[in-house]
Design a protein around this motif. Structure first.
Motif, PDB file in Angstrom:
ATOM      1  N   SER A   1      92.670 -10.310 110.746  1.00 27.11           N
ATOM      2  CA  SER A   1      91.361  -9.669 110.957  1.00 27.11           C
ATOM      3  C   SER A   1      90.523 -10.473 111.951  1.00 27.11           C
ATOM      4  O   SER A   1      89.794  -9.895 112.761  1.00 27.11           O
ATOM      5  CB  SER A   1      90.614  -9.524 109.631  1.00 27.11           C
ATOM      6  OG  SER A   1      91.383  -8.760 108.733  1.00 27.11           O
TER       7      SER A   1
ATOM      8  N   HIS B   1      82.161  -6.401 105.430  1.00 24.97           N
ATOM      9  CA  HIS B   1      83.111  -5.747 106.343  1.00 24.97           C
ATOM     10  C   HIS B   1      82.398  -5.337 107.635  1.00 24.97           C
ATOM     11  O   HIS B   1      82.000  -4.176 107.799  1.00 24.97           O
ATOM     12  CB  HIS B   1      83.758  -4.531 105.667  1.00 24.97           C
ATOM     13  CG  HIS B   1      84.623  -4.892 104.510  1.00 24.97           C
ATOM     14  ND1 HIS B   1      84.151  -4.931 103.204  1.00 24.97           N
ATOM     15  CD2 HIS B   1      85.927  -5.282 104.458  1.00 24.97           C
ATOM     16  CE1 HIS B   1      85.143  -5.304 102.398  1.00 24.97           C
ATOM     17  NE2 HIS B   1      86.222  -5.530 103.131  1.00 24.97           N
TER      18      HIS B   1
ATOM     19  N   THR C   1      81.245  -0.357 103.543  1.00 24.17           N
ATOM     20  CA  THR C   1      82.673  -0.193 103.236  1.00 24.17           C
ATOM     21  C   THR C   1      82.931  -0.188 101.729  1.00 24.17           C
ATOM     22  O   THR C   1      83.703   0.611 101.225  1.00 24.17           O
ATOM     23  CB  THR C   1      83.500  -1.315 103.909  1.00 24.17           C
ATOM     24  OG1 THR C   1      83.425  -1.146 105.328  1.00 24.17           O
ATOM     25  CG2 THR C   1      84.957  -1.274 103.493  1.00 24.17           C
TER      26      THR C   1
END
Ligand code: B12
Length: 358
Positions: free
Chosen positions: A77, A110, A157
């Motif tokens: 990520s 997120h 999220t």
């Protein structure tokens, strides 16, 4: 309230290639790969939404299935964040439209999904202030008051932050700014966005950009009036501190394998109970049972992939239910959660579908 269907597309080999780079945490390799795609004529929007976004969703499934560790997920990520920045730096046109503030709801970590939206809006010519993860509502309102955008785009999220999203939407609207809501927490249709009073909802970044492109922006007047009374939500929030240690104690007494748990496993179990209580709270706040039952089903799958039987979840929910004797609505939600956990027990114990595509 305006909404539109989600777009779909292929890009399978590109996604597989990209996943290989991020699996190795190879930031420069990943940047070279997507720059190659841009050179071959793939649009920047497609690189962001048809390659990086599905690869990130795949990362989530690999983690859930216990095939990737948290470290692997973090590394991948982190690379994706850098790649999104590199793509944006290379192709973003100078702004030709108005200003939009893009931010994540308070506590929401997120930032990458919302960042994708920010970059897509930039590609569509908007001037974007991207405020990143977890923006406290008073600070968000102060920023928008100062820069006077045409719109605030609020990303969420995890459903647990939806009560905070409700407060943020109300604060922005009171300050005179319309709100576009989006992110996985809102689900597949505009129901939750309506409930929390957002003006517009979109299921994906390209859909949001198209909606804004096709202005003039028409905003509805949602006000969250259909939300249920929040007394039991408030009660759960108030009691969370004493409820969770007590539930952990009772669970340890009724679930024998816990006696052999090491401190790390005990900490994980306490964290899982905390997430269950928080999703329960969000579901009560919204009056949306599926917010809770979907999370219970998801938790059972994640635990099963780590060798923890669904029985522990059923027991955990039963323990919470036993403690909350004076909260009938909460108890009804917990009973549904127990049913969902029971059903998940019969499901295959591996959440990763046997698929060939990413
Ligand atoms: C990376 C990641 C993290 C990173 C985030 C890093 C970052 N900077 O973003 C970190 C490590 C912080 C993290 C933490 C957690 N995570 Co996480 N995470 C992910 C992962 C793998 C990828 C996120 C991502 O980039 N998604 C890709 C984009 C494309 O997602 P998208 O939602 O489809 O976005 C599109 C639309 O929603 C829309 N959109 C997005 N935002 C907005 C905003 C607006 C206004 C609009 C209009 C549209 C819009 O546009 C996007 C593009 O089209 C996801 C898996 C997944 N499926 O997303 C899990 C996932 C979201 N995480 C999950 C969980 C459980 C957690 C934790 C609770 C884990 C833990 N035990 O601590 C914490 C919670 C942190 C918090 N307080 O918020 C679960 C949530 C499960 C659930 N039932 O809700 C997921 C789904 C993992 C899984 N496979 O189960 N996570």
């Amino acid at each position: 309230m305006v909404s539109a269907p989600v777009a779909t597309a292929g890009f399978t080999s590109e996604i597989v290639g990209y996943l290989r780079q991020i699996e190795e945490a190879d930031e420069f390799g990943a940047v070279d790969l997507v720059f190659g795609m841009l050179d071959e004529g793939v649009s920047a929007q497609d690189v962001l939404l048809r390659v990086i976004a599905p690869a990130q969703r795949r990362v989530g499934r690999l983690w859930a299935a216990n095939r990737w560790s948290v470290a692997q997920e973090h590394a991948a990520s982190a690379v994706s964040e850098r790649v999104v920045a590199a793509v944006a730096r290379r192709v973003t046109p100078p702004p030709a439209r108005g200003r939009v503030v893009v931010a994540c709801v308070e506590r929401e970590q997120h930032s990458l999904p919302t960042r994708l939206l920010a970059e897509v809006l930039r590609l569509h010519g908007w001037r974007v202030d991207f405020l990143g993860a977890s923006v406290p509502t008073p600070h968000l309102v102060e920023w928008v008051g100062r820069v006077n955008p045409e719109l605030v785009a609020l990303g969420c999220t995890l459903p647990v932050w939806l009560p905070r999203a409700h407060r943020a939407v109300a604060a922005c609207r009171t300050a005179g700014f319309p709100v576009l809501a989006g992110g996985a927490a809102f689900g597949a249709d505009d129901r939750i966005a309506r409930l929390i009073g957002a003006d517009v909802w979109a299921p994906a970044a390209d859909v949001a950009a198209d909606l804004l492109d096709n202005g003039p922006l028409m905003f509805a007047t949602g006000n969250g009036a259909e939300l249920p009374p929040d007394d039991e939500y408030a009660c759960l929030a108030r009691r969370r501190g004493e409820l969770l240690p007590r539930a952990l104690e009772l669970l340890a007494a009724s679930y024998p394998p816990m006696r052999d748990y090491d401190p790390w496993q005990l900490e994980q179990t306490a964290e899982d109970l905390g997430h269950i209580a928080d999703f329960l709270g969000a579901a009560l706040y919204l009056g949306e049972m599926s917010v809770f039952t979907d999370f219970v089903t998801w938790t059972c799958a994640v635990l099963a992939a780590r060798g923890v039987p669904g029985e522990s979840v059923v027991l955990g929910l039963a323990v919470l239910r036993g403690e909350l004797t004076d909260c009938p609505r909460t108890r009804a939600f917990l009973a549904e959660g127990m049913r969902a956990a029971g059903a998940a027990r019969g499901a295959p114990d591996h959440p990763e579908p046997e698929e060939t595509s990413p």
